[in-house]
Design a protein around this motif. Structure first.
Motif, PDB file in Angstrom:
ATOM      1  N   GLU A   7       0.905  -1.102  -0.040  1.00  0.00           N
ATOM      2  CA  GLU A   7      -0.137   0.005   0.050  1.00  0.00           C
ATOM      3  C   GLU A   7       0.839   1.273  -0.036  1.00  0.00           C
ATOM      4  OE1 GLU A   7      -2.598  -0.561   3.336  1.00  0.00           O
ATOM      5  OE2 GLU A   7      -4.210  -1.168   1.807  1.00  0.00           O
ATOM      6  N   SER A   8       0.368   2.347  -0.657  1.00  0.00           N
ATOM      7  CA  SER A   8       1.069   3.541  -0.951  1.00  0.00           C
ATOM      8  C   SER A   8       0.304   4.664  -0.871  1.00  0.00           C
ATOM      9  CB  SER A   8       1.986   3.494  -2.189  1.00  0.00           C
ATOM     10  OG  SER A   8       2.850   4.711  -2.244  1.00  0.00           O
ATOM     11  N   ILE A   9       0.534   5.725  -0.416  1.00  0.00           N
ATOM     12  CA  ILE A   9      -0.163   6.821  -0.357  1.00  0.00           C
ATOM     13  C   ILE A   9       0.195   7.787  -1.661  1.00  0.00           C
ATOM     14  CG2 ILE A   9      -1.110   9.137   0.579  1.00  0.00           C
ATOM     15  CD1 ILE A   9      -0.649   7.561   3.380  1.00  0.00           C
ATOM     16  N   LEU A  10      -0.637   7.912  -2.652  1.00  0.00           N
ATOM     17  CA  LEU A  10      -0.474   8.844  -3.881  1.00  0.00           C
ATOM     18  C   LEU A  10      -0.630  10.199  -3.489  1.00  0.00           C
ATOM     19  CD1 LEU A  10      -1.132   6.885  -6.972  1.00  0.00           C
ATOM     20  CD2 LEU A  10       1.000   7.305  -6.394  1.00  0.00           C
ATOM     21  N   CYS A  15      -2.989  19.195  -7.164  1.00  0.00           N
ATOM     22  CA  CYS A  15      -4.050  19.487  -6.186  1.00  0.00           C
ATOM     23  C   CYS A  15      -3.790  19.285  -4.625  1.00  0.00           C
ATOM     24  CB  CYS A  15      -5.353  19.438  -6.631  1.00  0.00           C
ATOM     25  SG  CYS A  15      -5.589  17.525  -6.414  1.00  0.00           S
ATOM     26  N   GLY A  16      -2.719  18.328  -4.559  1.00  0.00           N
ATOM     27  CA  GLY A  16      -2.330  17.847  -3.260  1.00  0.00           C
ATOM     28  C   GLY A  16      -3.288  16.842  -2.815  1.00  0.00           C
ATOM     29  N   MET A  17      -4.204  16.339  -3.220  1.00  0.00           N
ATOM     30  CA  MET A  17      -5.281  15.287  -2.960  1.00  0.00           C
ATOM     31  C   MET A  17      -4.477  14.177  -2.651  1.00  0.00           C
ATOM     32  SD  MET A  17      -8.235  14.845  -2.205  1.00  0.00           S
ATOM     33  CE  MET A  17      -9.768  14.143  -2.475  1.00  0.00           C
ATOM     34  N   THR A  18      -4.613  13.283  -1.554  1.00  0.00           N
ATOM     35  CA  THR A  18      -4.025  11.941  -1.471  1.00  0.00           C
ATOM     36  C   THR A  18      -5.037  10.834  -1.468  1.00  0.00           C
ATOM     37  OG1 THR A  18      -4.511  12.105   0.876  1.00  0.00           O
ATOM     38  CG2 THR A  18      -2.351  12.843   0.238  1.00  0.00           C
ATOM     39  N   ASN A  19      -4.721   9.757  -1.787  1.00  0.00           N
ATOM     40  CA  ASN A  19      -5.359   8.347  -1.963  1.00  0.00           C
ATOM     41  C   ASN A  19      -4.563   7.265  -1.750  1.00  0.00           C
ATOM     42  OD1 ASN A  19      -7.596   6.596  -2.893  1.00  0.00           O
ATOM     43  ND2 ASN A  19      -7.263   7.020  -4.915  1.00  0.00           N
ATOM     44  N   LEU A  20      -4.993   6.539  -0.776  1.00  0.00           N
ATOM     45  CA  LEU A  20      -4.366   5.085  -0.446  1.00  0.00           C
ATOM     46  C   LEU A  20      -4.848   4.232  -1.430  1.00  0.00           C
ATOM     47  CD1 LEU A  20      -2.784   3.517   1.699  1.00  0.00           C
ATOM     48  CD2 LEU A  20      -4.904   3.068   2.820  1.00  0.00           C
ATOM     49  N   CYS A  52       6.556   5.319  -7.552  1.00  0.00           N
ATOM     50  CA  CYS A  52       8.009   5.857  -7.467  1.00  0.00           C
ATOM     51  C   CYS A  52       8.088   7.277  -7.397  1.00  0.00           C
ATOM     52  CB  CYS A  52       8.816   4.985  -8.167  1.00  0.00           C
ATOM     53  SG  CYS A  52       9.172   3.278  -7.962  1.00  0.00           S
ATOM     54  N   SER A  53       7.169   7.719  -8.073  1.00  0.00           N
ATOM     55  CA  SER A  53       7.339   9.324  -8.328  1.00  0.00           C
ATOM     56  C   SER A  53       6.613  10.317  -7.290  1.00  0.00           C
ATOM     57  CB  SER A  53       6.853   9.621  -9.652  1.00  0.00           C
ATOM     58  OG  SER A  53       7.569   9.436 -10.564  1.00  0.00           O
ATOM     59  N   PHE A  54       5.161   9.584  -6.974  1.00  0.00           N
ATOM     60  CA  PHE A  54       4.293  10.504  -6.172  1.00  0.00           C
ATOM     61  C   PHE A  54       3.764   9.716  -4.786  1.00  0.00           C
ATOM     62  CE2 PHE A  54       3.840  11.616 -10.654  1.00  0.00           C
ATOM     63  CZ  PHE A  54       4.285  12.937 -10.569  1.00  0.00           C
ATOM     64  N   GLY A  55       4.474   8.451  -4.664  1.00  0.00           N
ATOM     65  CA  GLY A  55       3.887   7.767  -3.510  1.00  0.00           C
ATOM     66  C   GLY A  55       4.723   7.787  -2.398  1.00  0.00           C
ATOM     67  N   SER A  56       4.070   7.266  -1.181  1.00  0.00           N
ATOM     68  CA  SER A  56       4.994   7.233   0.077  1.00  0.00           C
ATOM     69  C   SER A  56       5.719   6.026   0.240  1.00  0.00           C
ATOM     70  CB  SER A  56       3.755   7.214   1.138  1.00  0.00           C
ATOM     71  OG  SER A  56       2.971   5.926   1.163  1.00  0.00           O
ATOM     72  N   VAL A  57       5.480   4.877  -0.637  1.00  0.00           N
ATOM     73  CA  VAL A  57       6.217   3.921  -0.855  1.00  0.00           C
ATOM     74  C   VAL A  57       6.621   3.558  -2.242  1.00  0.00           C
ATOM     75  CG1 VAL A  57       6.431   1.418  -0.131  1.00  0.00           C
ATOM     76  CG2 VAL A  57       5.074   2.978   1.183  1.00  0.00           C
ATOM     77  N   GLU A  58       7.897   3.027  -2.425  1.00  0.00           N
ATOM     78  CA  GLU A  58       8.233   2.746  -3.592  1.00  0.00           C
ATOM     79  C   GLU A  58       7.578   1.406  -4.210  1.00  0.00           C
ATOM     80  OE1 GLU A  58      12.466   1.955  -3.344  1.00  0.00           O
ATOM     81  OE2 GLU A  58      12.860   3.994  -4.101  1.00  0.00           O
ATOM     82  N   CYS A  59       7.343   1.116  -5.459  1.00  0.00           N
ATOM     83  CA  CYS A  59       6.608  -0.129  -6.263  1.00  0.00           C
ATOM     84  C   CYS A  59       7.357  -1.266  -5.637  1.00  0.00           C
ATOM     85  CB  CYS A  59       6.525   0.156  -7.642  1.00  0.00           C
ATOM     86  SG  CYS A  59       8.369   0.011  -8.336  1.00  0.00           S
ATOM     87  N   PRO A  60       6.628  -2.355  -5.518  1.00  0.00           N
ATOM     88  CA  PRO A  60       7.256  -3.599  -5.211  1.00  0.00           C
ATOM     89  C   PRO A  60       8.475  -4.115  -5.660  1.00  0.00           C
ATOM     90  CG  PRO A  60       4.779  -3.989  -5.288  1.00  0.00           C
ATOM     91  CD  PRO A  60       5.153  -2.402  -5.738  1.00  0.00           C
ATOM     92  N   PRO A  61       8.607  -3.909  -7.100  1.00  0.00           N
ATOM     93  CA  PRO A  61      10.149  -4.357  -8.031  1.00  0.00           C
ATOM     94  C   PRO A  61      11.313  -3.479  -7.422  1.00  0.00           C
ATOM     95  CG  PRO A  61       8.381  -4.148  -9.600  1.00  0.00           C
ATOM     96  CD  PRO A  61       7.545  -3.568  -8.411  1.00  0.00           C
TER      97      PRO A  61
END
Length: 70
Positions: A7-10, A15-20, A52-61
Motif C-alpha cells: 500500500e502506498s499513499i499517492l 492539487c495535493g489530494m491523497t489516495n491510499l 516511485c514518483s508520487f507515492g509514500s512507498v516505492e513500487c514492489p519491484p
C-alpha cells in the motif's frame, strides 16, 4: 529480506489530494488519474512508475531491488 509493502499513499502534485492505493505486483503503474482534479500523473524522469514518483512507498519491484520493473 524485508516484507514488501503493497500500500502506498499517492499525492497529486497539482492539487495535493491523497489516495491510499494497493500497488500492483505484476506490473508498474505508468498512469494515474487524480480523482479530485483529473490530472493525469506520469512517472517523473528517472522513475519507473507513479508510485516511485508520487507515492509514500516505492513500487514492489523497487522494494525488492530488481534491476527492472515489469
Amino acid at each position: 529480506m524485508a516484507e514488501v509493502i503493497l500500500e502506498s499513499i499517492l499525492t497529486c502534485p497539482d492539487c495535493g489530494m491523497t489516495n491510499l492505493m494497493t500497488m500492483p505486483t505484476e506490473a508498474c503503474q505508468f498512469f494515474y488519474e487524480c480523482e479530485h482534479c483529473k490530472a493525469l500523473l506520469r512517472p517523473t524522469a528517472g522513475n519507473c512508475c507513479v508510485f516511485c514518483s508520487f507515492g509514500s512507498v516505492e513500487c514492489p519491484p523497487k522494494q525488492e531491488r530488481k534491476a527492472f520493473c515489469r
